[in-house]
Scaffold this motif. Structure first.
Motif, PDB file in Angstrom:
ATOM      1  N   LYS A 189       0.816  -1.217   0.000  1.00 60.26           N
ATOM      2  CA  LYS A 189       0.000   0.000   0.000  1.00 60.26           C
ATOM      3  C   LYS A 189       0.849   1.267   0.000  1.00 60.26           C
ATOM      4  O   LYS A 189       0.319   2.380  -0.030  1.00 60.26           O
ATOM      5  CB  LYS A 189      -0.938  -0.014   1.205  1.00 60.26           C
ATOM      6  N   LEU A 190       2.158   1.102   0.108  1.00 60.69           N
ATOM      7  CA  LEU A 190       3.089   2.226   0.044  1.00 60.69           C
ATOM      8  C   LEU A 190       4.275   1.780  -0.806  1.00 60.69           C
ATOM      9  O   LEU A 190       4.714   0.641  -0.692  1.00 60.69           O
ATOM     10  CB  LEU A 190       3.626   2.591   1.436  1.00 60.69           C
TER      11      LEU A 190
ATOM     12  N   ARG B 110       1.901   6.823  -0.784  1.00 58.59           N
ATOM     13  CA  ARG B 110       0.781   5.895  -0.721  1.00 58.59           C
ATOM     14  C   ARG B 110       0.303   5.535  -2.122  1.00 58.59           C
ATOM     15  O   ARG B 110       0.199   6.403  -2.984  1.00 58.59           O
ATOM     16  CB  ARG B 110      -0.352   6.545   0.081  1.00 58.59           C
TER      17      ARG B 110
ATOM     18  N   GLY C 150       7.598   0.648   9.983  1.00 59.94           N
ATOM     19  CA  GLY C 150       6.186   0.585   9.645  1.00 59.94           C
ATOM     20  C   GLY C 150       5.481  -0.591  10.259  1.00 59.94           C
ATOM     21  O   GLY C 150       6.043  -1.342  11.061  1.00 59.94           O
TER      22      GLY C 150
ATOM     23  N   THR D 144       2.061  -3.467   9.163  1.00 58.69           N
ATOM     24  CA  THR D 144       1.272  -4.025   8.069  1.00 58.69           C
ATOM     25  C   THR D 144       0.121  -4.848   8.638  1.00 58.69           C
ATOM     26  O   THR D 144       0.359  -5.790   9.389  1.00 58.69           O
ATOM     27  CB  THR D 144       2.159  -4.954   7.209  1.00 58.69           C
TER      28      THR D 144
ATOM     29  N   GLU E  85      -3.585  -2.838   4.853  1.00 58.01           N
ATOM     30  CA  GLU E  85      -3.156  -1.466   5.114  1.00 58.01           C
ATOM     31  C   GLU E  85      -1.738  -1.479   5.671  1.00 58.01           C
ATOM     32  O   GLU E  85      -1.323  -2.432   6.341  1.00 58.01           O
ATOM     33  CB  GLU E  85      -4.136  -0.792   6.096  1.00 58.01           C
ATOM     34  N   GLN E  86      -1.007  -0.417   5.362  1.00 58.67           N
ATOM     35  CA  GLN E  86       0.355  -0.242   5.859  1.00 58.67           C
ATOM     36  C   GLN E  86       0.565   1.223   6.159  1.00 58.67           C
ATOM     37  O   GLN E  86      -0.044   2.089   5.555  1.00 58.67           O
ATOM     38  CB  GLN E  86       1.383  -0.653   4.788  1.00 58.67           C
ATOM     39  N   ASP E  87       1.476   1.496   7.060  1.00 57.60           N
ATOM     40  CA  ASP E  87       1.891   2.878   7.268  1.00 57.60           C
ATOM     41  C   ASP E  87       3.287   2.876   7.880  1.00 57.60           C
ATOM     42  O   ASP E  87       3.775   1.832   8.327  1.00 57.60           O
ATOM     43  CB  ASP E  87       0.916   3.634   8.167  1.00 57.60           C
TER      44      ASP E  87
ATOM     45  N   VAL F 184       2.114   3.181  15.236  1.00 57.78           N
ATOM     46  CA  VAL F 184       1.728   2.854  13.863  1.00 57.78           C
ATOM     47  C   VAL F 184       0.898   1.588  13.833  1.00 57.78           C
ATOM     48  O   VAL F 184      -0.118   1.503  13.140  1.00 57.78           O
ATOM     49  CB  VAL F 184       2.982   2.696  12.973  1.00 57.78           C
TER      50      VAL F 184
ATOM     51  N   VAL G 247      -2.808   1.413  12.154  1.00 60.62           N
ATOM     52  CA  VAL G 247      -2.934   0.588  10.948  1.00 60.62           C
ATOM     53  C   VAL G 247      -3.937  -0.543  11.178  1.00 60.62           C
ATOM     54  O   VAL G 247      -4.815  -0.795  10.341  1.00 60.62           O
ATOM     55  CB  VAL G 247      -1.557   0.016  10.537  1.00 60.62           C
TER      56      VAL G 247
ATOM     57  N   ARG H 181      -7.548   0.789  11.293  1.00 62.71           N
ATOM     58  CA  ARG H 181      -8.089   1.118   9.966  1.00 62.71           C
ATOM     59  C   ARG H 181      -8.467  -0.152   9.213  1.00 62.71           C
ATOM     60  O   ARG H 181      -9.517  -0.216   8.570  1.00 62.71           O
ATOM     61  CB  ARG H 181      -7.057   1.913   9.141  1.00 62.71           C
TER      62      ARG H 181
END
Lengths: 283, 283, 283, 283
Positions: free
Chosen positions: C214-215, C239, D217, D219, D234-236, D256, D260, D263
């Motif tokens: 996703k990134l 993103r 991050g 995941t 989703e990832q951030d 994070v 994540v 969400r």
């Protein structure tokens, strides 16, 4: 070249999606992308962007529009437009001395990342003529002073009105009059070098430094008669610190400005942006 | 417990770093972290935060401060403070009905991520009493009405003045008077639910929706007599779209508020934040 | 031109900051910026970057270095370098066909945002010659095939070894041999078009699409004999979504690549980057 | 409670949108949100999520599903599901000792930000029992050792299979067997504390420190029999520096992880996530 886009906007009411989808199916078009939004499930405003494939679109477009008006558009009192990706938008760029936003647009366009036909660059300074020439695009120098502003705008209108589909102010450091905006007859996108509504007006980086903010930003919006108040298309920010002086804020900000403006212009050229009141819907 | 911090601030001038480093070396302290900043190489304001290790710090602290005053502080006309990590700051949290900022601080503190001693939570509503009780922290309910505000602030001052090192307004929905801010005798950190200076005052999420911004944010700042105008410690933003109504902006914003406030409180408790004029230096 | 920088690295031990600050003060230099870091308070590695002002620096530099070696450097067994901002680093850029990283560096340098002297651009393809020429910088075309790689590297070394302070691989699509890296005699910065260590090797955007991340990101690192394994200087991400095909990942990624590489090169040219083991410290 | 959702997935082919929209219109349902995606305009896989309003939905749902199967579903060989927002998903949370992901989910659910019915929390450690009890949710302690793993999974399946619609591994530090994943009969979402595919497996923060990355991050992905390889939801990431030790990476990473995971769970509970091969489409 067989890809078309249909943008519609109307009062929300049952049956719109079915009617549009049915119309396209009956005319042999296959939906390849559909975005849809309603501001409210009751009494809301409805927006839809539909990308479709239709063999022989270029020849069929006029008929499609005429049929749609009769069969769908009038029934729902819609505003709507059909466009074909075979006909990129004609775009004029207005600029002063800062080159970063201009070069970003020219380079992305040359590279094939930003589909539009840049027909002319207009500037109130001669400085960037050589840069523009290297991209093979006409550069027109129209100086503007306090006394000659009305005259200059007439010359600009002569050059642009009816001849372009979009005007982009890529750090054009003059305020366009309400008359110009009305008479140019197409949307005008401006990039403001702050995170609006913070620091509207001139000198936003200095104001940002004085207020001690920890993020600075840029805002791309449609220009309206109310300076810095038009519908916002895109915004972004970058982190700064006490170590960054005004000059460094300008450098960091320039990076944000060029990417924000490029995204806004791209979305507009892809018919993704619809305005309602003072807001935009991006589909 | 042998880790100390020295924060200094004075007019920039040659030899400060050498004098401080020399002082610490002579007293047997080893520098483990050093941050430094000058607003300008000429006539600037100088800031330095030095973290040091000194065996037996707790006993030595008083002597160290006295010697520093004589040998360094007075020579450079410095403001300075010595703190020991063995003595965490005493913090009071003021809150109304929204729980998200309060819970974030309580939870980080309990978890050991935010080093401070939360001595009391003060609220103008009884709603969050049970939540606070579950952390074993005293909760004091002091109702505030238009007519009883002066009286309520007296009760708050009675509870806080001279007894805490920091007050945190964790969505406390009352304006603290200039008199309170003066008399409480310690810094007050507030979280504002917008990206200041945009949307100062009440109702920022509604204003953000009406203006059609594409990012919303939060700002942690020191409270001053001028509402929403105090020195900014930290800010952050999150992307929103036309799809997000005011309620969704509030939910997304709540996430930003709690992380921004937690960072600001942490930096303050680690003696990283120094103010000059209306700006902060974070070292 | 009176601004100098001193970078030091050694085993952490008491008194370093005091010794360096004292040395500079005694030699009439005023510290204008100081960054410092130790990997551990016990047996750690210590790093310090000091920016100082010294009237007449250019003439004084040799004496300063000699005195420092005797008075400080040898005492702490330091690695250290003095540089003067009057002498920007000489940089060679290596590139293949993608222009985005190259143009970003050329443009920032021309604009004054990235202080270095780009002495030559070397490419294994002739495509970007005109672009480089427009900046007034020599372009040298050295083709590389499987059979001529050793020969080509000799020609490259002839051109670069001992003549530049930094080599930047701005999407140079050949692997430099361990021999080249050793013989070129200066650091080499590479930009990898993924968020390393994810998707090391070739074709990262395709791999990213297949894995459904996703990134996506980019990584600037020092090139070493172990491909894609050198010390990381800077990374960033953007993103993406299921809607983005490999082509769109490449376009979005190109934006990240150019900003990440530009930041890494700038930090290197400002003597901010120090390596230890396989990590970097950015001061 | 009159709001329903229809998720469909099938081979892309002309007329799907029209057929679905026509079906809903004929049955008196008004589309309030529509998301649509095709992996390719030729031979692609098609996904659509439609949110609709239908007065009396709860009673009408069974008929609607039966009619849809006959009139639309079979014609296009669709996979599809109808859900009603009146029936939130039943969710079990599995956890070990780390509380941050669990508390985030419990708190958002209690606050009304995350619409699901948390029926039980299952843990292989008793540590978090009191925390869970304070939310009024059953906590079941099922210890797991190397020798008792099969037995423990049987007990877990007894508790969960057929009784929940989703299992969330909120830092549950055991690997669930392929048998468990098959027999539990509903999707399982896991949070991995790295930016997959980087640092798969155990100890990602230590690996990140050793590799010297500048961003860390988290995941959220569907658990499959291949550890850490399931479809990513989703990832951030968050920026870190050389100053951050492994402990600080864990603290920053925890922030994070919880956002994540929250969400991903929210999107799943809103029927936004569809899988195809090893990728997800989020509508």
């Amino acid at each position: 070249s067989d890809i078309g886009r249909l943008s519609i906007q109307c009062a929300d009411q049952p049956g719109i999606v079915a009617a549009v989808a049915g119309f396209l199916a009956e005319h042999g078009a296959n939906i390849v992308e559909l975005g849809q939004f309603s501001t409210d499930s009751e009494n809301g405003e409805f927006f839809q962007r539909t990308v479709f494939h239709l063999a022989g679109l270029t020849d069929a477009l006029a008929d499609l529009e005429r049929d749609f008006a009769v069969q769908v558009g009038s029934r729902f009192a819609m505003k709507y437009t059909f466009t074909s990706t075979a006909t990129p938008k004609r775009v004029a760029i207005m600029v002063s001395k800062y080159d970063h936003c201009l070069l970003e647009l020219l380079w992305r366009n040359k590279r094939g990342d930003l589909d539009m036909e840049i027909t002319v660059v207009v500037s109130n300074h001669p400085d960037l003529e050589a840069d523009v020439a290297s991209f093979g695009i006409p550069f027109v120098y129209i100086p503007v002073t306090k006394d000659t502003k009305a005259e200059a705008e007439s010359a600009q209108l002569e050059l642009l009105a009816g001849k372009v589909d979009l005007v982009v102010m890529a750090r054009y450091m003059q305020i366009l009059s309400a008359g110009f905006l009305f008479n140019v007859g197409c949307p005008v996108i401006n990039i403001h070098h702050s995170f609006l509504p913070a620091f509207a007006g001139a000198g936003p980086y200095l104001k940002a430094k004085e207020r001690g903010v920890k993020l600075i930003g840029a805002t791309a919006h449609y220009a309206t008669a109310n300076l810095d108040e038009g519908p916002i298309i895109e915004q972004d920010v970058v982190r700064v610190s006490h170590r960054d002086g005004v000059g460094e804020l300008e450098r960091r900000g320039a990076e944000v400005e060029r990417s924000v403006l490029a995204r806004a212009v791209q979305w507009h050229c892809e018919d993704r942006v619809m305005t309602f009141g003072n807001s935009t819907t991006i589909l």
